[in-house]
Design a protein around this motif. Sequence first.
Motif, PDB file in Angstrom:
ATOM      1  N   ASP A 106       0.816  -1.211   0.000  1.00 48.62           N
ATOM      2  CA  ASP A 106       0.000   0.000   0.000  1.00 48.62           C
ATOM      3  C   ASP A 106       0.851   1.262   0.000  1.00 48.62           C
ATOM      4  OD1 ASP A 106      -2.528  -1.129  -0.102  1.00 48.62           O
ATOM      5  OD2 ASP A 106      -2.450  -1.633   2.038  1.00 48.62           O
ATOM      6  N   ARG A 107       2.024   1.169   0.635  1.00 52.51           N
ATOM      7  CA  ARG A 107       2.896   2.349   0.700  1.00 52.51           C
ATOM      8  C   ARG A 107       4.190   2.061  -0.060  1.00 52.51           C
ATOM      9  NH1 ARG A 107       2.900   6.034   4.678  1.00 52.51           N
ATOM     10  NH2 ARG A 107       5.082   5.598   5.110  1.00 52.51           N
ATOM     11  N   CYS A 108       4.532   2.937  -0.989  1.00 54.03           N
ATOM     12  CA  CYS A 108       5.761   2.747  -1.779  1.00 54.03           C
ATOM     13  C   CYS A 108       6.989   2.784  -0.868  1.00 54.03           C
ATOM     14  CB  CYS A 108       5.877   3.839  -2.834  1.00 54.03           C
ATOM     15  SG  CYS A 108       4.583   3.780  -4.069  1.00 54.03           S
ATOM     16  N   SER A 109       6.905   3.602   0.198  1.00 59.22           N
ATOM     17  CA  SER A 109       8.066   3.701   1.092  1.00 59.22           C
ATOM     18  C   SER A 109       8.339   2.393   1.825  1.00 59.22           C
ATOM     19  CB  SER A 109       7.877   4.863   2.074  1.00 59.22           C
ATOM     20  OG  SER A 109       6.544   4.962   2.465  1.00 59.22           O
ATOM     21  N   ASP A 110       7.322   1.504   1.925  1.00 62.54           N
ATOM     22  CA  ASP A 110       7.526   0.213   2.595  1.00 62.54           C
ATOM     23  C   ASP A 110       7.789  -0.916   1.594  1.00 62.54           C
ATOM     24  OD1 ASP A 110       6.983   1.499   4.931  1.00 62.54           O
ATOM     25  OD2 ASP A 110       4.864   0.928   4.984  1.00 62.54           O
ATOM     26  N   CYS A 111       7.815  -0.610   0.318  1.00 61.03           N
ATOM     27  CA  CYS A 111       7.929  -1.658  -0.706  1.00 61.03           C
ATOM     28  C   CYS A 111       9.290  -2.366  -0.587  1.00 61.03           C
ATOM     29  CB  CYS A 111       7.778  -1.038  -2.098  1.00 61.03           C
ATOM     30  SG  CYS A 111       8.016  -2.217  -3.421  1.00 61.03           S
ATOM     31  N   SER A 112       9.233  -3.687  -0.510  1.00 61.94           N
ATOM     32  CA  SER A 112      10.466  -4.451  -0.283  1.00 61.94           C
ATOM     33  C   SER A 112      11.299  -4.619  -1.558  1.00 61.94           C
ATOM     34  CB  SER A 112      10.123  -5.824   0.284  1.00 61.94           C
ATOM     35  OG  SER A 112       9.222  -6.474  -0.576  1.00 61.94           O
ATOM     36  N   VAL A 113      10.715  -4.344  -2.718  1.00 64.80           N
ATOM     37  CA  VAL A 113      11.468  -4.572  -3.970  1.00 64.80           C
ATOM     38  C   VAL A 113      11.837  -3.263  -4.681  1.00 64.80           C
ATOM     39  CG1 VAL A 113      10.571  -6.887  -4.412  1.00 64.80           C
ATOM     40  CG2 VAL A 113       9.310  -4.910  -5.272  1.00 64.80           C
ATOM     41  N   ARG A 114      11.563  -2.137  -4.040  1.00 65.69           N
ATOM     42  CA  ARG A 114      11.757  -0.870  -4.768  1.00 65.69           C
ATOM     43  C   ARG A 114      13.213  -0.632  -5.174  1.00 65.69           C
ATOM     44  NH1 ARG A 114      11.347   3.040   0.378  1.00 65.69           N
ATOM     45  NH2 ARG A 114      13.254   4.205  -0.003  1.00 65.69           N
ATOM     46  N   THR A 146      11.446  11.128  -1.028  1.00 58.14           N
ATOM     47  CA  THR A 146      10.808  11.184  -2.352  1.00 58.14           C
ATOM     48  C   THR A 146       9.681  10.158  -2.446  1.00 58.14           C
ATOM     49  OG1 THR A 146      12.945  11.839  -3.245  1.00 58.14           O
ATOM     50  CG2 THR A 146      11.277  11.182  -4.834  1.00 58.14           C
ATOM     51  N   MET A 147       9.912   8.982  -1.850  1.00 55.98           N
ATOM     52  CA  MET A 147       8.869   7.954  -1.898  1.00 55.98           C
ATOM     53  C   MET A 147       7.649   8.370  -1.082  1.00 55.98           C
ATOM     54  SD  MET A 147      10.021   5.979  -4.049  1.00 55.98           S
ATOM     55  CE  MET A 147       9.041   4.513  -4.174  1.00 55.98           C
ATOM     56  N   ALA A 148       7.888   9.114   0.012  1.00 58.19           N
ATOM     57  CA  ALA A 148       6.758   9.604   0.818  1.00 58.19           C
ATOM     58  C   ALA A 148       5.936  10.595  -0.014  1.00 58.19           C
ATOM     59  CB  ALA A 148       7.283  10.271   2.088  1.00 58.19           C
ATOM     60  N   ASP A 162       3.915   8.534  -2.316  1.00 56.16           N
ATOM     61  CA  ASP A 162       2.798   7.903  -1.597  1.00 56.16           C
ATOM     62  C   ASP A 162       1.597   8.846  -1.478  1.00 56.16           C
ATOM     63  OD1 ASP A 162       3.417   5.254  -0.979  1.00 56.16           O
ATOM     64  OD2 ASP A 162       4.798   5.865   0.608  1.00 56.16           O
ATOM     65  N   ALA A 163       1.902  10.132  -1.359  1.00 55.22           N
ATOM     66  CA  ALA A 163       0.835  11.115  -1.135  1.00 55.22           C
ATOM     67  C   ALA A 163      -0.020  11.349  -2.386  1.00 55.22           C
ATOM     68  CB  ALA A 163       1.461  12.433  -0.686  1.00 55.22           C
ATOM     69  N   ILE A 164       0.472  10.961  -3.555  1.00 58.10           N
ATOM     70  CA  ILE A 164      -0.279  11.271  -4.789  1.00 58.10           C
ATOM     71  C   ILE A 164      -0.712  10.027  -5.565  1.00 58.10           C
ATOM     72  CG2 ILE A 164       0.745  13.564  -5.157  1.00 58.10           C
ATOM     73  CD1 ILE A 164       2.685  12.242  -7.183  1.00 58.10           C
ATOM     74  N   LYS A 165      -0.324   8.850  -5.108  1.00 60.01           N
ATOM     75  CA  LYS A 165      -0.644   7.658  -5.910  1.00 60.01           C
ATOM     76  C   LYS A 165      -1.882   6.907  -5.375  1.00 60.01           C
ATOM     77  CE  LYS A 165       1.096   3.924  -3.403  1.00 60.01           C
ATOM     78  NZ  LYS A 165       0.381   4.198  -2.198  1.00 60.01           N
ATOM     79  N   PHE A 166      -2.550   6.226  -6.283  1.00 55.40           N
ATOM     80  CA  PHE A 166      -3.705   5.409  -5.925  1.00 55.40           C
ATOM     81  C   PHE A 166      -3.343   3.962  -6.236  1.00 55.40           C
ATOM     82  CE2 PHE A 166      -5.211   9.555  -7.166  1.00 55.40           C
ATOM     83  CZ  PHE A 166      -6.133   9.881  -6.179  1.00 55.40           C
ATOM     84  N   THR A 167      -3.473   3.098  -5.250  1.00 60.07           N
ATOM     85  CA  THR A 167      -3.115   1.687  -5.440  1.00 60.07           C
ATOM     86  C   THR A 167      -4.330   0.888  -5.892  1.00 60.07           C
ATOM     87  OG1 THR A 167      -1.403   1.824  -3.762  1.00 60.07           O
ATOM     88  CG2 THR A 167      -2.244  -0.373  -4.244  1.00 60.07           C
ATOM     89  N   SER A 168      -4.148   0.068  -6.928  1.00 59.05           N
ATOM     90  CA  SER A 168      -5.216  -0.817  -7.382  1.00 59.05           C
ATOM     91  C   SER A 168      -4.630  -2.170  -7.721  1.00 59.05           C
ATOM     92  CB  SER A 168      -5.881  -0.290  -8.658  1.00 59.05           C
ATOM     93  OG  SER A 168      -6.380   0.986  -8.464  1.00 59.05           O
TER      94      SER A 168
END
Lengths: 137, 239
Positions: free
Chosen positions: B11-19, B31-33, B36-42
């Motif tokens: 759900d959060r790019c900042s927590d993504c384990s493969v980024r 930058t990832m935070a 996170d503030a502008i993206k919508f996860t689907s």
Amino acid sequence: MVAYMDTALMDSPLTLTSSETLQHRATGEMLFLEGESPAGVYVLHSGEVDLLFGSRNGEVKALRVATPDQILGLAAVVMGRTHDCSATVRTRCEVGFIEREEFLRTLESNPSFRFNVLRQLSSDVNSIYDDIRALVG
Amino acid sequence: MPSPYNLDVHDRCSDCSVREERLFCNMSDETMAALDAIKFTSVYPKGSVLFVEGEQPRGVFILCSGKAKLTTSSSEGKTLIVKIAEPGEVLGASTAILGKKYEVSAETLEPGQVNFIRREDFIRFLGGQAEACMHAVQHLSEKYHSAQRGIRSLGLSQTTSEKLARLLLDWCAKSGEETAGVIRLHVLLTHEEIAQMIGTTRETITRLLSDLKRKKVIAVKGASVFIQKKSELEAMVSI
């Protein structure tokens, strides 16, 4: 402030930097060769340049003709890879050469320059799709 | 609660384990935070159309997991797959930046997580975050380089069998798993889609694959293609 900057970035012309060295090149001259490490980028101000691919058996095919305002060698310089095509002057042209290190330094430090490069690359990516459509017919 | 399609959804790019493995997403926490503030996860099922060629760009789609095919249509109405997009790719970035219509259509080939960013937010993000803009420059350079390779393959190949051999060799280099001299490829595409990758017909692909099987250059089991004689494929390629 942010909104102003966005508009400025999106509307700014595709100009690059004052650190270009202007060169006049005659028909048939080679700007760079496929497989060569890039010395820098060439901003095409006037004239035309053929972009060519070569195969292992020596066959050469034209990819496309570059026209004024295009920047040649951009992706290779950014990625630090060798040129994936050759560039030969088709009609006498004026090009602005920006040395690789200078280009990368400006890319890091100048937001407006960076955004212009981004737009140019976007345009390059889109033009590839035209090439693909033309190839398939 | 299980996630849709048993996907590992971040759900959060900042927590993504493969980024860190991804060209665009390998950015600082700050930058990832902002991302996170502008993206919508689907999460999308297989066969979902993310955008269609000719549409005005609504925004960009970050393919977090799963693959997607990018297609375009020729003036004669032929469909051509220009690329199979891999996880980590940002789809629609060039058109969003230029504000032009989408040049290709994008459709998922398997279930996957996709993060959507509205065009205005994406432009503001690139303008305000130098690191993101640099990563976008690198991402588009890589995309351009890879598209050039595709064109080269299409344009310099003399025959359809050469194009097919090149395609199989590209897949070997990208995702082939080698065991005892045999390379296994997991192919998500139908014969029709393979045909659309090299600008030919389904019938031709079926015939060429049968020829390769008969000569024991390849073997096929379900979605797996086993390259048994890579050197024979290499000999078919003149590029």
